[in-house]
Design an enzyme around this catalytic site. Structure first.
Site, PDB file in Angstrom:
ATOM      1  N   GLU A 149      58.046   4.342  46.759  1.00 33.44           N
ATOM      2  CA  GLU A 149      57.203   4.727  45.686  1.00 33.44           C
ATOM      3  C   GLU A 149      57.168   3.986  44.334  1.00 33.44           C
ATOM      4  O   GLU A 149      57.389   4.446  43.235  1.00 33.44           O
ATOM      5  CB  GLU A 149      57.084   6.189  45.425  1.00 33.44           C
ATOM      6  CG  GLU A 149      56.761   7.041  46.631  1.00 33.44           C
ATOM      7  CD  GLU A 149      56.494   8.409  46.373  1.00 33.44           C
ATOM      8  OE1 GLU A 149      57.124   8.925  45.254  1.00 33.44           O
ATOM      9  OE2 GLU A 149      55.669   9.233  47.036  1.00 33.44           O
ATOM     10  N   GLU A 170      55.592   9.268  54.776  1.00 31.60           N
ATOM     11  CA  GLU A 170      55.845  10.626  53.952  1.00 31.60           C
ATOM     12  C   GLU A 170      54.475  11.068  54.228  1.00 31.60           C
ATOM     13  O   GLU A 170      53.361  10.470  53.678  1.00 31.60           O
ATOM     14  CB  GLU A 170      56.274  10.482  52.542  1.00 31.60           C
ATOM     15  CG  GLU A 170      57.590  10.142  52.420  1.00 31.60           C
ATOM     16  CD  GLU A 170      58.360  10.112  51.063  1.00 31.60           C
ATOM     17  OE1 GLU A 170      57.766  10.939  50.336  1.00 31.60           O
ATOM     18  OE2 GLU A 170      59.216   9.318  50.881  1.00 31.60           O
TER      19      GLU A 170
HETATM   20  C1  BGP Z   1      57.819  11.443  47.217  1.00 37.41           C
HETATM   21  C2  BGP Z   1      59.343  11.045  47.197  1.00 37.41           C
HETATM   22  C3  BGP Z   1      59.950  11.928  47.805  1.00 37.41           C
HETATM   23  C4  BGP Z   1      59.624  13.315  47.837  1.00 37.41           C
HETATM   24  C5  BGP Z   1      58.451  13.821  48.115  1.00 37.41           C
HETATM   25  C6  BGP Z   1      58.072  15.169  47.759  1.00 37.41           C
HETATM   26  O1  BGP Z   1      57.316  11.380  45.858  1.00 37.41           O
HETATM   27  O2  BGP Z   1      59.197   9.623  47.867  1.00 37.41           O
HETATM   28  O3  BGP Z   1      61.569  11.518  47.548  1.00 37.41           O
HETATM   29  O4  BGP Z   1      60.865  14.412  47.586  1.00 37.41           O
HETATM   30  O5  BGP Z   1      57.725  12.805  47.377  1.00 37.41           O
HETATM   31  O6  BGP Z   1      58.250  15.639  46.535  1.00 37.41           O
HETATM   32  P1  BGP Z   1      59.069  16.569  45.946  1.00 37.41           P
HETATM   33  O7  BGP Z   1      60.110  16.586  46.546  1.00 37.41           O
HETATM   34  O8  BGP Z   1      59.024  16.288  44.413  1.00 37.41           O
HETATM   35  O9  BGP Z   1      58.146  17.941  46.183  1.00 37.41           O
END
Ligand code: BGP
Length: 478
Positions: free
Chosen positions: A177, A376
């Protein structure tokens, strides 16, 4: 018809969010190790402390102790039929201070064992090199990617792991990201992405975002060039946080604002995929008076180090609107994002938009004509454990089903070239934005809460059995 036969169904996590063992096996502290826990219910954000301070709660230090549980956890993923598992290598397990000459053998050995375990089950590792976990010493000593020497440290790290795992890992990604810092260059994002130590009110944040962003892109390109020499079969991608930005209305000004917003958020992807910095960015730097250090030799590296595929995450979309006083269409997330009346939001305020995933697949295909991987996509929610230990997380199934359907339409109806789908996150882990354990994404429940209580035992949620079927039928049965 539908998904390719070798479609990479699986799940994704990041080292710092699940491994724990933060100071074991010779690992040095990473930037994730100086971030405290926040809390959604009390609206307390995570804080970044000056080193590791006594009495503070650092949730990543233990996380879910995957460091000691990885065999059991990978076996559970194999039970769901995973074809791929995306995780990251903790850079500071390999180079504890970041600028060390010699890698830490114990750290290298840990990932050898982990990759061997995946291969035992026919699970393909998909590996991120830097997922918000730069060695903290590099942040302290060099102010992270503001210093060009960090490019060399990153390339040394990348070539070390490329060489070591050249026969075990085929799919790689450079920076997770990378673009999340762009339209909201706050201290939290700048330390996560660029390891820059700063404060929210520093007027130089945006300039530093561009300089460190360029340095990360050069580091990525050089790593890709070296990686392809080490193994020409490597598939090395980027990782972009895709949050499609819609125009709030069909007012042409809103459309121009949307275009400018997309430029600002996705210029990183243009560089990764096209190999040059687009004109709109040079114009923006001129207008703002940013003197960005980018040499001709570095431009050449950007050209030669383009990505093999576009990896991206997807959770939500946003809408943006024009403000009459903003004649230059400068986009800032805190000022220009407006509520999208068509969408519901999660308990954390994230808009839920399945069609956005199809829109994003088309946006990327139209712009770059490269293979894509959705690395993701998931739903963070509070789960309730029933008396008998079961967990009915139908809301998570609904979210994933609707997104996979839209993704299937993009493949079937629009013809996008999609390599795989690794949802976030197959097992409950520490949230990146809030540091909470109770923001859960998993098919596998981990018995640990925000207060750190629980015995870390694992159990299967309803969604576990649902996803198993999805994989078994290659996405036919949703
Ligand atoms: C993205 C990241 C992850 C992750 C996910 C969910 O931004 O690459 O590392 O954790 O989002 O976000 P969060 O954990 O803040 O809910």
């Amino acid at each position: 018809m539908s998904f390719r036969k070798d479609f990479l169904w699986g799940g994704a996590v990041a080292a710092h969010q699940l491994e724990g063992g933060w100071d074991q096996g010779g690992k040095g502290p990473s930037i994730a190790d100086v971030m405290t826990a926040g809390d959604n219910k009390t609206h307390s954000p995570r804080r970044i402390t000056d080193g590791i301070l006594p009495g503070e709660n650092y949730p990543n230090h233990e996380a879910i102790d995957f460091y000691h549980h990885y065999k059991e956890d990978i076996a559970l993923m194999a039970e769901m039929g995973f074809k791929a598992f995306r995780t990251s290598i903790a850079w500071s397990r390999i180079f504890p201070n970041g600028d060390d000459e010699i890698p830490n053998e114990e750290g290298l050995k840990f990932y050898d064992d982990m990759f061997d375990t995946m291969h035992q089950y026919g699970i393909e590792p998909v590996i991120t090199l830097a997922h918000f976990e730069m060695p903290y010493a590099l942040a302290k000593k060099y102010n992270g990617f503001m210093d060009k020497r960090c490019i060399d440290f990153f390339v040394r790290y990348a070539t070390t792991v490329f060489t070591r795992y050249k026969d075990k890992v085929k799919y790689w990604m450079t920076f997770n990201e990378i673009n999340n810092q762009s339209a909201n260059p706050c201290a939290h994002h700048l330390i996560q992405e660029g390891a820059i130590l700063t404060t929210d009110d520093n007027p130089d944040n945006e300039y530093m975002m561009y300089q460190s962003g360029i340095n990360e892109l050069i580091a990525s390109a050089r790593a890709i060039i070296e990686g392809h020499k080490i193994n020409p079969d490597f598939q090395i991608g980027c990782m972009i946080a895709m949050v499609p930005l819609y125009a709030h209305s069909c007012d042409p000004n809103d459309f121009m604002e949307m275009t400018a917003a997309n430029h600002k958020r996705y210029w990183f992807m243009d560089v990764h995929a096209n190999g040059f910095v687009p004109n709109y960015i040079f114009k923006y730097w001129d207008r703002k008076g940013y003197k960005i250090d980018l040499s001709e030799e570095e431009k050449e590296d950007l050209k030669n180090g383009t990505v093999d595929y576009i990896g991206w995450s997807y959770y939500m979309s946003h809408a943006c609107a024009y403000r009459p006083e903003n004649k230059d269409f400068d986009f800032y997330e805190d000022k220009d994002i407006v509520k999208n009346e068509y969408l519901k939001v999660s308990d954390w305020g994230w808009p839920i938009d399945p069609m956005g995933i199809r829109y994003a697949l088309n946006y990327i295909e139209d712009r770059y004509h490269k293979p894509q991987m959705i690395v993701e996509n998931g739903f963070g929610a509070y789960d309730k454990v029933e008396e008998d230990g079961s967990i009915d997380d139908s809301y998570r199934i609904d979210y994933l089903r609707s997104h996979i359907e839209a993704m299937r339409d993009a493949v079937n109806e629009d013809g996008v070239d999609l390599l795989g789908y690794t949802m976030w996150a197959p097992i409950d882990i520490v949230s990146a934005s809030t540091g909470e354990m109770d923001k859960r994404y998993g098919f596998i429940y981990v018995n640990k809460n925000n207060a750190g209580e629980g015995d870390l035992s694992r159990s299967r949620k309803k969604s576990f059995f649902w996803y198993k079927k999805v994989i078994e039928t290659n996405g036919e049965q949703l």
